[in-house]
Scaffold this active site. Structure first.
Site, PDB file in Angstrom:
ATOM      1  N   GLU A   1      12.359   6.786  47.910  1.00 28.09           N
ATOM      2  CA  GLU A   1      11.914   8.112  48.309  1.00 28.09           C
ATOM      3  C   GLU A   1      11.607   8.197  49.802  1.00 28.09           C
ATOM      4  OE1 GLU A   1      10.080   9.720  44.124  1.00 28.09           O
ATOM      5  OE2 GLU A   1       8.713   8.756  45.508  1.00 28.09           O
TER       6      GLU A   1
ATOM      7  N   CYS B   1       8.273  10.061  56.495  1.00 22.81           N
ATOM      8  CA  CYS B   1       7.714   8.855  55.881  1.00 22.81           C
ATOM      9  C   CYS B   1       8.862   8.112  55.196  1.00 22.81           C
ATOM     10  CB  CYS B   1       6.627   9.278  54.883  1.00 22.81           C
ATOM     11  SG  CYS B   1       5.884   7.896  54.012  1.00 22.81           S
TER      12      CYS B   1
ATOM     13  N   CYS C   1       8.035  -3.047  45.625  1.00 25.59           N
ATOM     14  CA  CYS C   1       7.242  -3.824  46.582  1.00 25.59           C
ATOM     15  C   CYS C   1       6.669  -5.024  45.856  1.00 25.59           C
ATOM     16  CB  CYS C   1       6.106  -2.979  47.159  1.00 25.59           C
ATOM     17  SG  CYS C   1       5.141  -3.852  48.409  1.00 25.59           S
TER      18      CYS C   1
ATOM     19  N   CYS D   1      -0.230  -4.196  45.054  1.00 29.55           N
ATOM     20  CA  CYS D   1      -1.568  -3.597  45.119  1.00 29.55           C
ATOM     21  C   CYS D   1      -1.763  -2.751  43.853  1.00 29.55           C
ATOM     22  CB  CYS D   1      -1.692  -2.711  46.357  1.00 29.55           C
ATOM     23  SG  CYS D   1      -1.332  -3.591  47.881  1.00 29.55           S
TER      24      CYS D   1
ATOM     25  N   CYS E   1      -1.516   1.220  43.834  1.00 30.26           N
ATOM     26  CA  CYS E   1      -0.311   1.826  44.409  1.00 30.26           C
ATOM     27  C   CYS E   1       0.800   1.917  43.376  1.00 30.26           C
ATOM     28  CB  CYS E   1       0.150   0.998  45.614  1.00 30.26           C
ATOM     29  SG  CYS E   1       1.779   1.447  46.244  1.00 30.26           S
TER      30      CYS E   1
ATOM     31  N   GLY F   1       7.426   0.134  49.720  1.00 33.21           N
ATOM     32  CA  GLY F   1       7.723  -1.192  50.234  1.00 33.21           C
ATOM     33  C   GLY F   1       6.822  -1.648  51.361  1.00 33.21           C
ATOM     34  N   GLU F   2       6.856  -2.962  51.614  1.00 32.82           N
ATOM     35  CA  GLU F   2       6.095  -3.564  52.704  1.00 32.82           C
ATOM     36  C   GLU F   2       7.075  -3.860  53.844  1.00 32.82           C
ATOM     37  OE1 GLU F   2       2.961  -4.344  53.879  1.00 32.82           O
ATOM     38  OE2 GLU F   2       4.254  -5.057  55.483  1.00 32.82           O
TER      39      GLU F   2
ATOM     40  N   SER G   1       3.191   0.512  59.014  1.00 32.07           N
ATOM     41  CA  SER G   1       1.981   0.298  58.219  1.00 32.07           C
ATOM     42  C   SER G   1       2.174  -0.980  57.409  1.00 32.07           C
ATOM     43  CB  SER G   1       1.762   1.486  57.281  1.00 32.07           C
ATOM     44  OG  SER G   1       0.673   1.244  56.420  1.00 32.07           O
TER      45      SER G   1
ATOM     46  N   SER H   1      -3.488  -1.707  56.422  1.00 33.75           N
ATOM     47  CA  SER H   1      -4.109  -1.239  55.176  1.00 33.75           C
ATOM     48  C   SER H   1      -5.227  -2.187  54.796  1.00 33.75           C
ATOM     49  CB  SER H   1      -3.052  -1.184  54.071  1.00 33.75           C
ATOM     50  OG  SER H   1      -2.087  -0.204  54.387  1.00 33.75           O
ATOM     51  N   LEU H   2      -6.438  -1.829  55.155  1.00 34.38           N
ATOM     52  CA  LEU H   2      -7.574  -2.746  54.971  1.00 34.38           C
ATOM     53  C   LEU H   2      -8.191  -2.586  53.574  1.00 34.38           C
ATOM     54  CD1 LEU H   2      -8.967  -4.943  56.578  1.00 34.38           C
ATOM     55  CD2 LEU H   2     -10.471  -3.223  57.578  1.00 34.38           C
ATOM     56  N   HIS H   3      -8.698  -1.419  53.277  1.00 35.53           N
ATOM     57  CA  HIS H   3      -9.167  -1.038  51.930  1.00 35.53           C
ATOM     58  C   HIS H   3     -10.408  -1.766  51.410  1.00 35.53           C
ATOM     59  CE1 HIS H   3      -5.477   1.107  51.952  1.00 35.53           C
ATOM     60  NE2 HIS H   3      -4.704   0.148  51.534  1.00 35.53           N
TER      61      HIS H   3
ATOM     62  N   ASN I   1      -4.612   8.838  45.564  1.00 37.74           N
ATOM     63  CA  ASN I   1      -3.778   9.753  44.792  1.00 37.74           C
ATOM     64  C   ASN I   1      -3.430   9.127  43.448  1.00 37.74           C
ATOM     65  OD1 ASN I   1      -3.454  11.812  46.856  1.00 37.74           O
ATOM     66  ND2 ASN I   1      -2.300  10.262  47.962  1.00 37.74           N
TER      67      ASN I   1
ATOM     68  N   CYS J   1       0.753   9.802  49.512  1.00 31.30           N
ATOM     69  CA  CYS J   1       0.697   8.339  49.678  1.00 31.30           C
ATOM     70  C   CYS J   1       0.532   7.646  48.338  1.00 31.30           C
ATOM     71  CB  CYS J   1      -0.528   7.923  50.481  1.00 31.30           C
ATOM     72  SG  CYS J   1      -0.603   8.576  52.096  1.00 31.30           S
TER      73      CYS J   1
HETATM   74  N1  SAH Z   1       3.237  -1.331  52.301  1.00 28.73           N
HETATM   75  C1  SAH Z   1       2.656  -0.725  53.441  1.00 28.73           C
HETATM   76  C2  SAH Z   1       3.160   0.670  53.703  1.00 28.73           C
HETATM   77  C3  SAH Z   1       3.375   1.592  52.540  1.00 28.73           C
HETATM   78  S1  SAH Z   1       1.951   2.184  51.707  1.00 28.73           S
HETATM   79  C4  SAH Z   1       1.150  -0.738  53.335  1.00 28.73           C
HETATM   80  O1  SAH Z   1       0.623  -1.038  52.270  1.00 28.73           O
HETATM   81  O2  SAH Z   1       0.502  -0.484  54.346  1.00 28.73           O
HETATM   82  C5  SAH Z   1       1.246   3.357  52.845  1.00 28.73           C
HETATM   83  C6  SAH Z   1      -0.260   3.580  52.650  1.00 28.73           C
HETATM   84  O3  SAH Z   1      -0.538   4.259  51.415  1.00 28.73           O
HETATM   85  C7  SAH Z   1      -1.037   2.269  52.593  1.00 28.73           C
HETATM   86  O4  SAH Z   1      -2.203   2.329  53.355  1.00 28.73           O
HETATM   87  C8  SAH Z   1      -1.368   2.177  51.123  1.00 28.73           C
HETATM   88  O5  SAH Z   1      -2.447   1.337  50.884  1.00 28.73           O
HETATM   89  C9  SAH Z   1      -1.621   3.613  50.754  1.00 28.73           C
HETATM   90  N2  SAH Z   1      -1.591   3.870  49.324  1.00 28.73           N
HETATM   91  C10 SAH Z   1      -0.931   3.181  48.373  1.00 28.73           C
HETATM   92  N3  SAH Z   1      -1.142   3.734  47.153  1.00 28.73           N
HETATM   93  C11 SAH Z   1      -1.951   4.790  47.353  1.00 28.73           C
HETATM   94  C12 SAH Z   1      -2.487   5.796  46.471  1.00 28.73           C
HETATM   95  N4  SAH Z   1      -2.224   5.798  45.163  1.00 28.73           N
HETATM   96  N5  SAH Z   1      -3.269   6.741  47.023  1.00 28.73           N
HETATM   97  C13 SAH Z   1      -3.492   6.783  48.346  1.00 28.73           C
HETATM   98  N6  SAH Z   1      -2.997   5.879  49.222  1.00 28.73           N
HETATM   99  C14 SAH Z   1      -2.231   4.895  48.724  1.00 28.73           C
HETATM  100 FE1  SF4 Z   2       3.295  -2.509  48.631  1.00 25.97          FE
HETATM  101 FE2  SF4 Z   2       1.927  -1.048  50.390  1.00 25.97          FE
HETATM  102 FE3  SF4 Z   2       2.018  -0.333  47.790  1.00 25.97          FE
HETATM  103 FE4  SF4 Z   2       0.633  -2.504  48.530  1.00 25.97          FE
HETATM  104  S1  SF4 Z   2       0.212  -0.373  49.112  1.00 25.97           S
HETATM  105  S2  SF4 Z   2       2.041  -2.369  46.783  1.00 25.97           S
HETATM  106  S3  SF4 Z   2       1.899  -3.281  50.180  1.00 25.97           S
HETATM  107  S4  SF4 Z   2       3.732  -0.398  49.204  1.00 25.97           S
END
Ligand code: SAH
Ligand code: SF4
Length: 367
Positions: free
Chosen positions: A90, A103, A110, A114, A117, A166-167, A198, A220-222, A297, A340
């Protein structure tokens, strides 16, 4: 047939040489493809006839087949592209008054896994090629230019974020020529600060990016401590927070901006308390940064809930009081699941993650 979207300008120069043509002709060819959106060599009228003839027999500009296009109430557009083998990826266009952000996805699925995600939930299928990464931009730019009736030289896409599926730093070899094509003055001409990578924290590749092509960096710290981050972003077990922050600081030597952006997804009751905000503030005290809070989300099958708005605002206030520029990301394209972490473009999990999860569940149930 070679897909010309595969090459940055230097790579296209090599290709021209292989065809027995002068390298410099690659610049003209590159401009036809990436500035004018032309696919047919025969139409590239100022190109040497010999090169046009050779291209006709050996190369194509091959776009990705569009499986679907959805337009949200707020103007956000989501394209689903078929990348073969049962995989789809996408790409999301986010229009704003003063910019158009695209985007882009870097992998089908991926491997980082996580839990919050949607892409991570699906497992990993494969890396995208440079051509598949660039084709997302090529398609969006020239489709929108036509649709919006933009004049020659006007751009539909002004910013790119590698925040789709993806990463990106686990697909570095394909990412690098794609980034160079985005930045090239003969390509899309985007400045380094308008292209953002990212990452979930692939530390050695953050250093590589700094040396090869330092664009804007989002991390992406979280979580503000390792045990929690180990759980939310499993790559943390390999590259813990201390190493990630050190790499972020090193990156700033060459970065186009004088800060990194820390992304922090707000998960109800998991990482959103005032104490956790204070912990985060203490952790990143020495890193020049901005913090971007992302309301989580939802997607089907996820075990999290979004933090209430009041909680997100309180978390933000704690960080602002501690001296950090802290923003809350506006959710866009929600009605078409384009926000996201909702991107779920149907990938075949070649790691058989779903089977492993089902087996583990059956095993637990049997005990
Ligand atoms: N893999 C990379 C880039 C893609 S994800 C990364 O993780 O940084 C882009 C951003 O969306 C990241 O910060 C990720 O943590 C965040 N993200 C993933 N799932 C999400 C969700 N369900 N709601 C909000 N943000 C999310
Ligand atoms: Fe991959 Fe980024 Fe999703 Fe983590 S947040 S699973 S690194 S796409």
């Amino acid at each position: 047939m070679v897909n010309l979207l595969q090459f940055d300008r230097a790579g296209l120069g090599d290709f021209c040489e292989q065809l027995g043509e002068k390298r410099f002709r690659a610049t003209q060819l590159f401009r036809w493809i990436h500035q004018r959106g032309e696919r047919d060599p025969a139409a590239m009228t100022d190109l040497a006839k010999s090169l046009r003839d050779k291209l006709a027999g050996s190369a194509v500009v091959e776009a990705l087949p569009v499986a679907s296009e959805q337009v949200a109430a707020d103007g956000t557009i989501k394209w689903l592209f078929d990348v073969g083998g049962g995989d789809a990826i996408e790409t999301v266009f986010i229009p704003e008054a003063d910019r158009g952000t695209l985007c882009i996805s870097s992998q089908a699925g991926c491997a980082v896994n996580c839990r919050f995600c949607s892409t991570g939930h699906q497992g990993f299928s494969r890396n995208l090629t440079t051509a598949e990464i660039v084709a997302q931009l090529w398609h969006a730019e020239f489709t929108l230019r036509r649709r919006l009736g933009l004049a020659a030289g006007e751009r539909a896409i002004t910013n790119v974020v590698m925040m789709g599926m993806g990463e990106p730093l686990q697909n570095y070899a394909a990412l690098l020529p794609a980034l160079r094509t985005m930045l090239d003055d003969h390509g899309y001409g985007l400045s380094r600060r308008r292209v953002t990578v990212s990452t979930s924290g692939v530390v050695p590749m953050i250093d590589r990016l700094r040396d090869d092509c330092p664009v804007a960096l989002a991390v992406s710290l979280h979580a503000g401590n390792d045990p929690l981050r180990d759980r939310l972003v499993p790559i943390n077990r390999k590259y813990p927070i201390r190493e990630l922050l050190a790499a972020s600081v090193r990156y700033l030597d060459r970065a186009p901006r004088d800060f990194v952006t820390f992304e922090y997804v707000m998960l109800d009751g998991v990482n959103d308390s005032d104490e956790q905000a204070c912990e985060l503030a203490a952790l990143v005290r020495d890193v020049p940064c901005k913090i971007n809070l992302i309301p989580w989300n939802p997607f089907p099958g996820a075990e999290f809930a979004t933090s209430p708005r009041s909680r997100i605002l309180a978390f933000q206030k704690t960080l602002i009081d501690a001296g950090f520029v802290t923003t809350i990301r506006k959710t866009r394209g929600e009605d078409i699941d384009a926000a996201c972490g909702q991107l779920a473009g149907r990938v075949q999990d070649r790691t058989k993650r779903q089977i492993r999860i089902q087996r583990a569940a059956a095993h637990t149930a049997a005990h």
